[in-house]
Design a protein around this motif. Structure first.
Motif, short mmCIF file in Angstrom:
data_model
loop_
_atom_site.label_atom_id
_atom_site.label_comp_id
_atom_site.label_asym_id
_atom_site.label_seq_id
_atom_site.Cartn_x
_atom_site.Cartn_y
_atom_site.Cartn_z
N ALA A 1 6.29 -60.24 -30.43
CA ALA A 1 5.32 -59.44 -29.68
C ALA A 1 6.03 -58.51 -28.68
N GLY A 2 7.08 -58.99 -28.06
CA GLY A 2 7.82 -58.15 -27.11
C GLY A 2 8.40 -56.92 -27.79
N VAL A 3 8.91 -57.08 -29.00
CA VAL A 3 9.46 -55.94 -29.75
C VAL A 3 8.34 -54.96 -30.11
N PHE A 4 7.22 -55.48 -30.60
CA PHE A 4 6.09 -54.61 -30.96
C PHE A 4 5.58 -53.84 -29.73
N LEU A 5 5.49 -54.52 -28.60
CA LEU A 5 4.98 -53.88 -27.39
C LEU A 5 5.83 -52.66 -27.02
N ARG A 6 7.15 -52.84 -27.01
CA ARG A 6 8.04 -51.73 -26.65
C ARG A 6 7.97 -50.61 -27.68
N LEU A 7 7.88 -50.97 -28.97
CA LEU A 7 7.82 -49.94 -30.01
C LEU A 7 6.55 -49.12 -29.92
N VAL A 8 5.40 -49.81 -29.77
CA VAL A 8 4.12 -49.09 -29.70
C VAL A 8 4.11 -48.19 -28.47
N ARG A 9 4.55 -48.70 -27.35
CA ARG A 9 4.56 -47.90 -26.12
C ARG A 9 5.40 -46.64 -26.30
N THR A 10 6.63 -46.79 -26.78
CA THR A 10 7.54 -45.66 -26.90
C THR A 10 6.99 -44.61 -27.87
N ASN A 11 6.48 -45.07 -29.02
CA ASN A 11 6.01 -44.11 -30.03
C ASN A 11 4.71 -43.43 -29.62
N MET A 12 3.83 -44.17 -28.94
CA MET A 12 2.59 -43.53 -28.51
C MET A 12 2.83 -42.52 -27.40
N ILE A 13 3.77 -42.80 -26.51
CA ILE A 13 4.10 -41.82 -25.48
C ILE A 13 4.66 -40.55 -26.12
N GLY A 14 5.54 -40.71 -27.11
CA GLY A 14 6.08 -39.54 -27.81
C GLY A 14 5.00 -38.76 -28.53
N THR A 15 4.06 -39.47 -29.17
CA THR A 15 2.98 -38.79 -29.89
C THR A 15 2.03 -38.08 -28.94
N LEU A 16 1.73 -38.70 -27.81
CA LEU A 16 0.80 -38.08 -26.85
C LEU A 16 1.37 -36.81 -26.23
N GLN A 17 2.69 -36.60 -26.37
CA GLN A 17 3.30 -35.38 -25.83
C GLN A 17 3.44 -34.29 -26.89
N GLN A 18 2.98 -34.55 -28.11
CA GLN A 18 3.07 -33.54 -29.17
C GLN A 18 2.12 -32.37 -28.90
N ASP A 19 2.45 -31.22 -29.49
CA ASP A 19 1.65 -30.02 -29.24
C ASP A 19 0.21 -30.16 -29.73
N TYR A 20 0.03 -30.83 -30.90
CA TYR A 20 -1.33 -30.92 -31.43
C TYR A 20 -2.21 -31.81 -30.55
N VAL A 21 -1.60 -32.79 -29.88
CA VAL A 21 -2.37 -33.62 -28.95
C VAL A 21 -2.72 -32.80 -27.70
N THR A 22 -1.76 -32.00 -27.23
CA THR A 22 -2.02 -31.14 -26.07
C THR A 22 -3.14 -30.15 -26.38
N ALA A 23 -3.10 -29.59 -27.62
CA ALA A 23 -4.15 -28.64 -28.02
C ALA A 23 -5.51 -29.32 -28.08
N ALA A 24 -5.53 -30.57 -28.60
CA ALA A 24 -6.80 -31.30 -28.67
C ALA A 24 -7.31 -31.61 -27.27
N ARG A 25 -6.39 -31.95 -26.38
CA ARG A 25 -6.80 -32.24 -24.99
C ARG A 25 -7.38 -31.00 -24.33
N SER A 26 -6.77 -29.82 -24.61
CA SER A 26 -7.25 -28.57 -23.99
C SER A 26 -8.63 -28.18 -24.53
N ARG A 27 -8.94 -28.69 -25.75
CA ARG A 27 -10.27 -28.39 -26.30
C ARG A 27 -11.33 -29.37 -25.81
N GLY A 28 -10.94 -30.28 -24.94
CA GLY A 28 -11.90 -31.18 -24.34
C GLY A 28 -12.06 -32.51 -25.04
N VAL A 29 -11.15 -32.84 -25.96
CA VAL A 29 -11.23 -34.14 -26.64
C VAL A 29 -10.95 -35.24 -25.63
#
Length: 361
Positions: free
Chosen positions: A241-269
């Motif tokens: 579980a400790g390994v999964f926790l660190r992996l999910v956290r790191t990858n989700m932070i990287g994904t949330l910083q992607q341009d398509y997520v930023t664009a979705a956020r700017s559209r009010g998602v």
């Protein structure tokens, strides 16, 4: 003629990726399947060499209990006085026929030992994976969503504690707190004697006690099996579980910083939808890839967990055979575990390729 030829030339770039994608998947699966053969060959060869470094198994197990003439007779009967290369070739041939040898201490075919105790280890590994998924993935998502806040810091420290704490120590602490002090949960075994008698009446027992308990149709037996599984599953599952926790956290932070997520956020998602819909699946791919490695870690941890909780599976028996210096049994069990790890990694590669097309290329 020139006019009719031009469209076909322009159509090729669109058709080529589709053919390459399908061929790429099957080529990828074929290569991964073929890689199982050399992987298993190397693993079982290493097991054979390491076991033979201690000498012949008969002397190791019975050298201090038999007179020299009887010992020499047993070595000759077992064929351990022949050249090591001849023994190695015979060992590989026996493995191909499904013959893992016969234990020296109990005179039992190793394959029977594997069938008798393997389901218990499989059941424990499944419970541990359930704990790892239930704890590691949701907490990893929370840590990513609460990045750099106190919740994130607390969860990161927890993750380090999960995978840095030795399994046997975590098991002893859980037994002390929940078994001895609070007396909420049983501290050893897979079920009580009365429940075990119920399972023995079954004609179609599987060795996986939860399935067998369901077959009895008695809720108290099912509860008894689950209560006995809680502490071993938590002790082993938190490691992963400790390994999964660190992996999910790191990858989700990287994904949330992607341009398509930023664009979705700017559209009010909404943020909840961004996390659940846009960032979740990309973060899941590395976890699938790591599961194959974690299976090997789980099997290694199962040896200590089963010994700590007297969970009579392959890990528990492996320790017993090592104490008896029964290296034929040890060799058979380790070889089987190596095959399981190799096959599991292949299955994980297939799932990863189906989830993420980039993996095939």
């Amino acid at each position: 003629m020139t006019t009719t030829a031009e469209p076909s030339l322009e159509a090729k770039p669109d058709a080529a990726p589709t053919q390459r994608s399908g061929g790429g998947l099957w080529r990828y699966l074929l290569v991964r399947a073929l890689l199982i053969i050399p992987t298993v060959f190397i693993l079982v060869s290493l097991v054979f060499v390491l076991m033979r470094l201690t000498g012949d198994p008969i002397t190791a197990a019975l050298g201090d209990r038999l007179p020299p003439d009887q010992l020499a007779q047993r070595i000759t009967e077992a064929g351990y006085d022949r050249p090591i290369l001849v023994q190695y070739v015979e060992y590989l041939g026996n493995l191909l026929r499904g013959d893992f040898g016969t234990t020296i201490s109990t005179r039992q075919p190793v394959l029977d030992v594997l069938f008798q105790y393997g389901p218990a280890t499989l059941e424990l590994a499944i419970y541990a994976l359930v704990v790892a998924f239930a704890v590691g993935i949701p907490l990893g998502r929370i840590a990513a969503y609460r990045r750099d806040l106190w919740q994130d810091a607390a969860l990161r420290i927890s993750a380090i504690l999960f995978y840095a704490t030795p399994v046997f120590f975590a098991g002893l602490m859980l037994k002390l707190v929940f078994g001895v002090w609070l007396q909420w949960l049983p501290i050893a075994g897979r079920l009580t004697t009365s429940s075990e008698l119920q399972l023995k009446r079954l004609d179609t027992g599987t060795g996986i006690f939860l399935i067998d308990a369901i077959q009895t149709g008695r809720g108290d037996v099912v509860v008894d099996v689950l209560l006995h599984a809680v502490l071993p599953a938590v002790a082993l599952g938190l490691l992963t579980a400790g390994v999964f926790l660190r992996l999910v956290r790191t990858n989700m932070i990287g994904t949330l910083q992607q341009d398509y997520v930023t664009a979705a956020r700017s559209r009010g998602v909404r943020e909840r939808r961004l996390v659940n819909t846009h960032a979740w699946r990309p973060a899941l791919v590395p976890i699938i890839t790591v599961i194959g490695l974690q299976i090997a870690l789980l099997l290694g941890g199962a040896v200590l967990t089963e010994t700590t909780f007297e969970w009579r599976g392959l890990g528990f028996m492996l320790v017993e055979f090592i104490k008896a210096r029964d290296f034929v049994a040890v060799q058979g069990i380790v070889a089987l575990l190596a095959v399981i790890v190799a096959v599991t990694n292949f299955v994980v590669d297939v799932v990863a390729a189906l989830v993420d097309p980039r993996v095939r290329f």
